[in-house]
Write a protein that holds these residues in place. Structure first.
Motif, short mmCIF file in Angstrom:
data_model
loop_
_atom_site.label_atom_id
_atom_site.label_comp_id
_atom_site.label_asym_id
_atom_site.label_seq_id
_atom_site.Cartn_x
_atom_site.Cartn_y
_atom_site.Cartn_z
N UNK A 1 30.06 41.28 38.32
CA UNK A 1 29.38 42.46 37.79
C UNK A 1 28.54 42.05 36.60
N UNK A 2 27.79 42.98 36.07
CA UNK A 2 26.97 42.68 34.91
C UNK A 2 27.79 42.80 33.62
N UNK A 3 27.98 41.67 32.97
CA UNK A 3 28.70 41.67 31.70
C UNK A 3 27.79 42.03 30.54
N UNK A 4 26.48 41.79 30.71
CA UNK A 4 25.57 41.86 29.57
C UNK A 4 25.68 40.56 28.79
N UNK A 5 24.64 40.22 28.06
CA UNK A 5 24.64 38.94 27.35
C UNK A 5 25.81 38.84 26.37
N UNK A 6 26.05 39.91 25.60
CA UNK A 6 27.12 39.86 24.60
C UNK A 6 28.48 39.64 25.27
N UNK B 1 25.91 40.28 20.09
CA UNK B 1 27.06 39.46 19.70
C UNK B 1 26.69 38.62 18.48
N UNK B 2 25.39 38.23 18.39
CA UNK B 2 24.96 37.30 17.35
C UNK B 2 25.11 37.88 15.96
N UNK B 3 24.79 39.16 15.79
CA UNK B 3 24.90 39.76 14.46
C UNK B 3 26.37 39.86 14.06
N UNK B 4 27.25 40.03 15.04
CA UNK B 4 28.69 40.07 14.73
C UNK B 4 29.23 38.68 14.42
#
Length: 311
Positions: A74-79, A208-211
């Motif tokens: 399925x689509x996880x999304x990049x994050x 995810x990068x900002x986190x």
């Protein structure tokens, strides 16, 4: 030196992926490097064909010690894909090098990453090794230097550091405010990082990068940067989910030293100020671009109303 595994995240851009893989294959340590290709799933039928093309490309990749293709059902999304994939490989190998499908790497990239991972493996304050360097004056810069926080364009980390990743953006935002760190985190209010984190909390982005940056920044952890950028981003062509067609971060590929020297684990104040200056300049340019766009839209509207559109 035992090479760390590379995890490459791909989705639905076969041309971008081909350039990224080709650049990695040109690295001197490619044949000693295990490569894991994480293929995200399609969000809809319209994307399915390009997702299929990317997966077929992934299965045909050679030139590495091994190639493992992970196909998301399925689509996880990049994050979601990065958080899951980095966690899995850190657990398995203890360290990992992370690349996305729109990054072009220097032939020195893998050597620099592996040397950095070896040099700072036991330095708890070091969060990551980074391949991209901001386009700031560097003629008198050291071959490598530390900045506070973490980054996201061609990077490497260890299991011990990834444990600091906090997925709860609201918790991160609250902590930054309570500790009075928002201004520094935002490079003096110029980088829009606080806004990006707030938007993540409000569901306006899935970054995810900002986190990752906030997690490392709050724990006073540092990231190592090269004097010359070993990564360029080819995604600023409006082809990606998270990239526009404006590249304020444009840089050119440079070289890494043959043997990276270990330095003191502390923020390089000279380079920090240059990066602050870069973000300040970018903020001003963004404002100019915005007002120019608004002005142009206003002129077009006036011409349409007054019947002067053809003049």
């Amino acid at each position: 030196m035992e090479c760390a595994p590379v995890i490459l995240f791909v989705f639905n851009r076969p041309l971008h992926m081909a350039r990224t893989v080709s650049a990695l294959q040109a690295n001197e340590l490619a044949e000693e490097t295990p490569l894991f290709i994480y293929c995200d799933g399609a969000r809809n039928e319209k994307e399915a064909e390009r997702v299929r093309q990317v997966r077929e490309q992934a299965k045909a990749v050679t030139g590495f010690k091994s190639v493992t293709v992970v196909e998301r059902e399925r689509n996880y999304g990049l994050a979601g894909s990065i958080i899951d994939g980095v966690g899995r490989l850190c657990e398995q190998y203890g360290r990992v090098i992370v690349v996305e499908d729109d990054l072009i790497t220097s032939p020195d990239f893998l050597r620099y990453m592996n040397q950095g991972l070896d040099l700072y493996a036991s330095e708890d304050r070091v969060a990551s090794i980074h391949g991209y360097a901001y386009p700031v004056p560097n003629d008198d810069a050291p071959e490598s230097y530390f900045l506070r926080g973490a980054d996201c364009w061609g990077w490497a980390t260890w299991a011990r550091a990834w444990k600091h990743f906090e997925p709860d953006g609201a918790k991160l935002l609250t902590a930054l405010k309570q500790k009075g760190l928002t201004k520094g985190f935002d490079h003096g209010g110029n980088a829009f990082f606080v806004r990006m984190l707030r938007n993540q909390v409000n569901g306006k982005n899935q970054s995810w990068a900002i986190r990752w940056h906030a997690s490392a920044y709050l724990d006073n952890m540092l990231t190592l940067y090269p004097r010359q950028s070993l990564v360029v981003n080819s995604g600023f062509d409006d082809s990606g989910v998270h990239c526009s067609d404006v590249d304020y971060y444009e840089s050119s590929l440079g070289l890494a030293p043959k043997k990276l020297q270990k330095i003191r684990v502390e923020v390089n104040e000279q380079m920090r100020l240059r990066v602050v200056g870069f973000f300040e300049k970018m903020r001003r340019q963004r404002m100019k671009d915005f007002y120019k766009l608004v002005f142009s839209a206003g002129v077009r509207r006036i011409r349409k109303v007054t019947g002067l559109a053809a003049s």
